[in-house]
Design a protein around this motif. Structure first.
Motif, PDB file in Angstrom:
ATOM      1  N   MET A 148      -5.966   4.154  -4.261  1.00  0.00           N
ATOM      2  CA  MET A 148      -6.962   4.674  -5.199  1.00  0.00           C
ATOM      3  C   MET A 148      -6.389   5.762  -6.102  1.00  0.00           C
ATOM      4  SD  MET A 148      -9.784   3.098  -5.200  1.00  0.00           S
ATOM      5  CE  MET A 148     -10.868   4.249  -6.016  1.00  0.00           C
ATOM      6  N   GLY A 149      -5.266   6.316  -5.709  1.00  0.00           N
ATOM      7  CA  GLY A 149      -4.631   7.380  -6.494  1.00  0.00           C
ATOM      8  C   GLY A 149      -3.312   7.741  -5.850  1.00  0.00           C
ATOM      9  N   LEU A 150      -2.769   8.873  -6.238  1.00  0.00           N
ATOM     10  CA  LEU A 150      -1.428   9.247  -5.805  1.00  0.00           C
ATOM     11  C   LEU A 150      -1.382  10.354  -4.762  1.00  0.00           C
ATOM     12  CD1 LEU A 150       0.302   9.179  -9.313  1.00  0.00           C
ATOM     13  CD2 LEU A 150       0.242   7.371  -7.584  1.00  0.00           C
ATOM     14  N   ILE A 151      -2.549  10.821  -4.297  1.00  0.00           N
ATOM     15  CA  ILE A 151      -2.565  11.923  -3.327  1.00  0.00           C
ATOM     16  C   ILE A 151      -2.961  11.391  -1.953  1.00  0.00           C
ATOM     17  CG2 ILE A 151      -3.588  14.153  -2.718  1.00  0.00           C
ATOM     18  CD1 ILE A 151      -3.971  14.650  -5.725  1.00  0.00           C
ATOM     19  N   HIS A 152      -2.002  11.427  -1.027  1.00  0.00           N
ATOM     20  CA  HIS A 152      -2.259  10.954   0.334  1.00  0.00           C
ATOM     21  C   HIS A 152      -3.246  11.908   1.016  1.00  0.00           C
ATOM     22  CE1 HIS A 152       0.891   8.150  -0.410  1.00  0.00           C
ATOM     23  NE2 HIS A 152       1.805   9.090  -0.509  1.00  0.00           N
ATOM     24  N   GLY A 153      -4.174  11.321   1.756  1.00  0.00           N
ATOM     25  CA  GLY A 153      -5.203  12.133   2.400  1.00  0.00           C
ATOM     26  C   GLY A 153      -6.481  12.153   1.586  1.00  0.00           C
ATOM     27  N   ARG A 154      -6.337  12.101   0.267  1.00  0.00           N
ATOM     28  CA  ARG A 154      -7.519  12.002  -0.593  1.00  0.00           C
ATOM     29  C   ARG A 154      -7.721  10.557  -1.057  1.00  0.00           C
ATOM     30  NH1 ARG A 154      -7.231  14.052  -6.691  1.00  0.00           N
ATOM     31  NH2 ARG A 154      -6.165  12.034  -6.814  1.00  0.00           N
ATOM     32  N   ASP A 155      -6.638   9.927  -1.488  1.00  0.00           N
ATOM     33  CA  ASP A 155      -6.716   8.591  -2.075  1.00  0.00           C
ATOM     34  C   ASP A 155      -6.257   7.544  -1.070  1.00  0.00           C
ATOM     35  OD1 ASP A 155      -7.486   9.714  -4.549  1.00  0.00           O
ATOM     36  OD2 ASP A 155      -5.389  10.153  -4.993  1.00  0.00           O
ATOM     37  N   ARG A 156      -7.172   6.669  -0.703  1.00  0.00           N
ATOM     38  CA  ARG A 156      -6.867   5.730   0.380  1.00  0.00           C
ATOM     39  C   ARG A 156      -6.018   4.552  -0.079  1.00  0.00           C
ATOM     40  NH1 ARG A 156      -9.854   1.078   0.770  1.00  0.00           N
ATOM     41  NH2 ARG A 156     -11.580   0.857  -0.693  1.00  0.00           N
ATOM     42  N   LEU A 157      -5.337   3.971   0.891  1.00  0.00           N
ATOM     43  CA  LEU A 157      -4.561   2.760   0.708  1.00  0.00           C
ATOM     44  C   LEU A 157      -5.532   1.583   0.602  1.00  0.00           C
ATOM     45  CD1 LEU A 157      -1.703   1.407   0.828  1.00  0.00           C
ATOM     46  CD2 LEU A 157      -2.030   1.285   3.296  1.00  0.00           C
ATOM     47  N   CYS A 158      -5.301   0.692  -0.363  1.00  0.00           N
ATOM     48  CA  CYS A 158      -6.221  -0.427  -0.593  1.00  0.00           C
ATOM     49  C   CYS A 158      -5.591  -1.801  -0.376  1.00  0.00           C
ATOM     50  CB  CYS A 158      -6.763  -0.377  -2.019  1.00  0.00           C
ATOM     51  SG  CYS A 158      -7.618   1.152  -2.422  1.00  0.00           S
ATOM     52  N   LEU A 159      -4.306  -1.919  -0.677  1.00  0.00           N
ATOM     53  CA  LEU A 159      -3.658  -3.233  -0.633  1.00  0.00           C
ATOM     54  C   LEU A 159      -2.196  -3.059  -0.258  1.00  0.00           C
ATOM     55  CD1 LEU A 159      -4.678  -6.179  -1.508  1.00  0.00           C
ATOM     56  CD2 LEU A 159      -3.368  -5.798  -3.597  1.00  0.00           C
ATOM     57  N   VAL A 160      -1.692  -3.988   0.560  1.00  0.00           N
ATOM     58  CA  VAL A 160      -0.262  -4.033   0.893  1.00  0.00           C
ATOM     59  C   VAL A 160       0.232  -5.427   0.523  1.00  0.00           C
ATOM     60  CG1 VAL A 160       1.488  -3.839   2.709  1.00  0.00           C
ATOM     61  CG2 VAL A 160      -0.580  -2.417   2.808  1.00  0.00           C
ATOM     62  N   GLN A 161       1.333  -5.483  -0.241  1.00  0.00           N
ATOM     63  CA  GLN A 161       1.893  -6.755  -0.657  1.00  0.00           C
ATOM     64  C   GLN A 161       3.262  -6.957  -0.026  1.00  0.00           C
ATOM     65  OE1 GLN A 161       0.272  -4.217  -2.715  1.00  0.00           O
ATOM     66  NE2 GLN A 161       1.252  -4.784  -4.638  1.00  0.00           N
ATOM     67  N   ILE A 162       3.535  -8.203   0.363  1.00  0.00           N
ATOM     68  CA  ILE A 162       4.800  -8.555   1.008  1.00  0.00           C
ATOM     69  C   ILE A 162       5.332  -9.825   0.351  1.00  0.00           C
ATOM     70  CG2 ILE A 162       5.922  -9.204   3.187  1.00  0.00           C
ATOM     71  CD1 ILE A 162       3.568  -7.902   4.650  1.00  0.00           C
ATOM     72  N   CYS A 163       6.652  -9.881   0.140  1.00  0.00           N
ATOM     73  CA  CYS A 163       7.279 -11.104  -0.365  1.00  0.00           C
ATOM     74  C   CYS A 163       8.614 -11.304   0.346  1.00  0.00           C
ATOM     75  CB  CYS A 163       7.504 -11.011  -1.870  1.00  0.00           C
ATOM     76  SG  CYS A 163       8.182 -12.511  -2.614  1.00  0.00           S
ATOM     77  N   ASP A 164       8.891 -12.553   0.723  1.00  0.00           N
ATOM     78  CA  ASP A 164      10.172 -12.851   1.356  1.00  0.00           C
ATOM     79  C   ASP A 164      11.123 -13.502   0.352  1.00  0.00           C
ATOM     80  OD1 ASP A 164       9.396 -15.506   1.126  1.00  0.00           O
ATOM     81  OD2 ASP A 164       9.115 -15.829   3.282  1.00  0.00           O
ATOM     82  N   ASN A 165      12.294 -13.880   0.833  1.00  0.00           N
ATOM     83  CA  ASN A 165      13.337 -14.461   0.005  1.00  0.00           C
ATOM     84  C   ASN A 165      12.973 -15.834  -0.559  1.00  0.00           C
ATOM     85  OD1 ASN A 165      15.862 -14.057  -1.082  1.00  0.00           O
ATOM     86  ND2 ASN A 165      16.891 -15.206   0.510  1.00  0.00           N
ATOM     87  N   GLU A 166      11.967 -16.471   0.031  1.00  0.00           N
ATOM     88  CA  GLU A 166      11.534 -17.803  -0.404  1.00  0.00           C
ATOM     89  C   GLU A 166      10.358 -17.744  -1.376  1.00  0.00           C
ATOM     90  OE1 GLU A 166      13.136 -20.649   0.626  1.00  0.00           O
ATOM     91  OE2 GLU A 166      14.553 -19.275   1.574  1.00  0.00           O
TER      92      GLU A 166
ATOM     93  N   LYS B  60     -12.120  -1.787  -4.677  1.00  0.00           N
ATOM     94  CA  LYS B  60     -13.072  -2.906  -4.537  1.00  0.00           C
ATOM     95  C   LYS B  60     -12.335  -4.122  -3.986  1.00  0.00           C
ATOM     96  CE  LYS B  60     -12.437  -4.189  -9.344  1.00  0.00           C
ATOM     97  NZ  LYS B  60     -13.001  -4.627 -10.572  1.00  0.00           N
ATOM     98  N   VAL B  61     -11.788  -3.985  -2.796  1.00  0.00           N
ATOM     99  CA  VAL B  61     -10.888  -4.996  -2.232  1.00  0.00           C
ATOM    100  C   VAL B  61     -11.519  -6.378  -2.102  1.00  0.00           C
ATOM    101  CG1 VAL B  61      -9.289  -3.444  -1.056  1.00  0.00           C
ATOM    102  CG2 VAL B  61     -11.362  -4.194   0.119  1.00  0.00           C
ATOM    103  N   ASP B  62     -12.834  -6.457  -1.989  1.00  0.00           N
ATOM    104  CA  ASP B  62     -13.474  -7.772  -1.870  1.00  0.00           C
ATOM    105  C   ASP B  62     -13.774  -8.391  -3.229  1.00  0.00           C
ATOM    106  OD1 ASP B  62     -13.442  -7.841   0.915  1.00  0.00           O
ATOM    107  OD2 ASP B  62     -15.235  -6.591   1.024  1.00  0.00           O
ATOM    108  N   GLN B  63     -13.481  -7.674  -4.301  1.00  0.00           N
ATOM    109  CA  GLN B  63     -13.771  -8.187  -5.646  1.00  0.00           C
ATOM    110  C   GLN B  63     -12.588  -7.979  -6.588  1.00  0.00           C
ATOM    111  OE1 GLN B  63     -17.079  -5.717  -6.560  1.00  0.00           O
ATOM    112  NE2 GLN B  63     -18.478  -6.785  -5.213  1.00  0.00           N
ATOM    113  N   LEU B  64     -11.388  -8.027  -6.067  1.00  0.00           N
ATOM    114  CA  LEU B  64     -10.213  -7.855  -6.919  1.00  0.00           C
ATOM    115  C   LEU B  64     -10.110  -9.023  -7.893  1.00  0.00           C
ATOM    116  CD1 LEU B  64      -7.585  -6.616  -4.305  1.00  0.00           C
ATOM    117  CD2 LEU B  64      -8.804  -5.239  -6.000  1.00  0.00           C
TER     118      LEU B  64
END
Length: 198
Positions: free
Chosen positions: A39-57, A151-155
């Protein structure tokens, strides 16, 4: 130059954590590209919303992190695995976000931003867009960067495409930066810097 509009080989979206199948797939990788949206750049105030992962394939997974979610066990097991190198751009932010929000202690880190600053000393531009453009020849569309990730359910499709593209080209950039660092005799310095990130 290539636009970042082509689609990944596979693209999956999960609520709260990886499923067992994707976790097993990613566990086989030698290295993974990782990114986060918050949600922003300040940890503790701005929560994590999405984590993305990609492999070599070019298999991409996005994990939606819910408000007040405290754990993601499969993701944690993957990111704390010492055998798999995790490649970030500006790892300092992502690693801190994962620790503050999900209690994940990321191990075995490669940061393309740090590698760029140590290797690409001829350039003052070390943002992801510039690094990917020069080293991989892909132009990233960054329009969705500053948007409501909460709005993780409406991205939107644009947000999800942006999130996927932020990890899809990191492994190729990592390889080019590694070669540059080795060539210039700076690989050992970069490794020491990566160990300081946590």
């Amino acid at each position: 130059m290539m636009k970042s509009s082509n689609k990944p080989k596979s693209f999956t979206i999960f609520d709260e954590d990886l499923n067992e199948e994707s976790s097993s797939l990613f566990k086989k990788a030698k290295r993974l590209a990782i990114d986060t949206e918050a949600m922003g750049l300040i940890h503790g105030r701005d929560r994590l919303c999405l984590v993305q992962i990609c492999d070599n394939e070019d298999n991409v997974s996005c994990i939606k992190i819910k408000p007040k979610q405290a754990k993601a066990p499969r993701l944690q097991s993957l990111l704390e695995d010492h055998r798999i190198e995790k490649v970030f751009h500006f790892a300092r932010f992502d690693v801190a976000a994962l620790a503050a929000n999900l209690g994940i202690n990321v191990q075995c880190i490669f940061c393309t931003k740090i590698a760029s600053k140590i290797g690409r000393t001829y350039s003052p531009r070390h943002g992801l867009k510039e690094v990917i453009m020069e080293l991989v020849g892909v132009e990233l569309d960054k329009q969705a960067q500053s948007s409501d990730w909460g709005k993780v359910d409406q991205l939107s499709e644009n947000q999800l495409a942006y999130a996927a593209n932020d990890v899809r080209y990191l492994l190729a950039a990592r390889q080019k930066l590694y070669e540059m660092l080795e060539r210039e005799g700076r690989w050992d310095l970069a490794k020491k810097c990566f160990t300081c990130i946590p």
